[in-house]
Design a protein around this motif. Structure first.
Motif, PDB file in Angstrom:
ATOM      1  N   SER A 158     -16.278  -9.433  -5.333  1.00  0.00           N
ATOM      2  CA  SER A 158     -17.247  -8.385  -4.817  1.00  0.00           C
ATOM      3  C   SER A 158     -18.506  -8.702  -4.996  1.00  0.00           C
ATOM      4  O   SER A 158     -19.515  -8.093  -4.087  1.00  0.00           O
ATOM      5  N   GLU A 179     -11.159  -2.926  -1.971  1.00  0.00           N
ATOM      6  CA  GLU A 179      -9.727  -2.209  -2.262  1.00  0.00           C
ATOM      7  C   GLU A 179      -9.376  -2.828  -3.497  1.00  0.00           C
ATOM      8  O   GLU A 179      -8.735  -1.929  -4.270  1.00  0.00           O
ATOM      9  N   THR A 211     -11.213  -1.311  -6.721  1.00  0.00           N
ATOM     10  CA  THR A 211     -10.782   0.002  -7.080  1.00  0.00           C
ATOM     11  C   THR A 211      -9.240   0.260  -7.584  1.00  0.00           C
ATOM     12  O   THR A 211      -9.130   0.779  -8.550  1.00  0.00           O
ATOM     13  N   PRO A 261     -14.218  -5.973   2.500  1.00  0.00           N
ATOM     14  CA  PRO A 261     -13.273  -4.743   2.167  1.00  0.00           C
ATOM     15  C   PRO A 261     -11.947  -5.067   1.353  1.00  0.00           C
ATOM     16  O   PRO A 261     -11.514  -4.216   0.631  1.00  0.00           O
ATOM     17  N   LEU A 300      -4.417  -8.635  -2.648  1.00  0.00           N
ATOM     18  CA  LEU A 300      -5.800  -8.537  -1.893  1.00  0.00           C
ATOM     19  C   LEU A 300      -6.972  -9.596  -2.376  1.00  0.00           C
ATOM     20  O   LEU A 300      -7.799 -10.008  -1.369  1.00  0.00           O
ATOM     21  N   ARG A 316       0.905  -1.342  -0.065  1.00  0.00           N
ATOM     22  CA  ARG A 316      -0.087  -0.209   0.072  1.00  0.00           C
ATOM     23  C   ARG A 316       0.936   1.394   0.037  1.00  0.00           C
ATOM     24  O   ARG A 316       0.756   2.161  -0.625  1.00  0.00           O
TER      25      ARG A 316
END
Length: 259
Positions: free
Chosen positions: A215, A186, A189, A182, A164, A144
């Motif tokens: 998702s 992430e 995105t 989550p 992820l 990150r």
């Protein structure tokens, strides 16, 4: 179709070819102290502490870690994953120390992120998935930080998205939707950004598809499932869906053959 069949799985790929950092220099002799400036209140408030420096012993250990990491990559590329993990595991403590001493030095943060990723790939090839997930979890804050510091670095962004997704898959397989949601969000995105920059890249599109499939299983937003189905149909039709995404894409679109 059981939900587990819809989990998007990404294969553990070998790490990218990495440029290891240059060997750390021997610690320089301490310079003579500068003449003291007048101690005004403003000068005192604006003063910032100097970045911490590694000790000579830590520098020696770091240099040895660079050598061990390079040897680990050579072993991994030759198919010797057991030899690779031995080298990576030996290198990691000194690399971790370098980052602890100066977390602002992004080249060392990047090195640690890559070393953890390479070690995870080697353990994955050995079938030790518990090690893979642990190394992925440790690497997340470093990836990150790298992606934040290098927003144009699509390769690092895609690695972070892939990690992820893998961690989301692991949690979803254990029926932990709350924990996986989550992670997928992430990843989605990041994957959208990469796809917007390079819409024709097959690897990038498969990362996006994996993130959408994950998702769509953990979000209450029906638009995500619609998007996952649409992209699945497109990629199945043009042959760009990869082997790991294909079963989930077929299940989403109803294209899987009965029996």
């Amino acid at each position: 179709m059981a939900k587990s069949a819809l989990i998007a799985l990404m294969s553990l790929s070998a790490p990218l070819a990495l440029a290891t950092p240059a060997m750390a220099q021997d610690a320089p002799a301490s310079p003579a102290a500068p003449a003291a400036a007048p101690e005004t209140e403003a000068a005192t408030q604006s003063a910032t502490p100097a970045a911490a420096e590694m000790t000579p012993e830590q520098i020696t250990a770091f240099n040895s870690a660079v050598t061990a990491f390079t040897a680990g990559q050579a072993a991994q590329q030759a198919g010797d994953n057991a030899g690779a993990v031995a080298k990576y595991d030996a290198a990691l403590p000194a690399i971790r120390t370098a980052v602890e001493v100066d977390p602002s030095k992004i080249e060392n943060v990047n090195f640690l992120a890559n070393a953890l990723y390479a070690d995870a790939a080697a353990y994955g090839a050995l079938g030790q998935m518990d090690k893979v997930i642990a190394l992925y979890g440790e690497s997340l804050p470093y990836w990150r930080k790298v992606v934040e510091a290098k927003p144009a670095d699509a390769a690092s962004r895609n690695i972070l998205a892939g990690i992820l997704i893998q961690m989301g898959n692991q949690k979803l397989a254990a029926q932990d939707k709350v924990g996986s949601a989550p992670l997928y969000a992430e990843a989605l995105t990041l994957a959208r950004k990469s796809a917007s920059e390079n819409a024709n890249d097959k690897v990038t599109k498969n990362i996006l598809l994996s993130a959408l499939i994950g998702s769509s299983q953990t979000s209450s937003d029906p638009a995500l499932k619609t998007e996952a189905v649409t992209l699945s149909k497109t990629m199945l039709a043009n042959g760009t869906v990869d082997a790991t995404n294909k079963p989930a894409a077929e299940a989403l679109t109803g294209a899987a053959k009965a029996g």
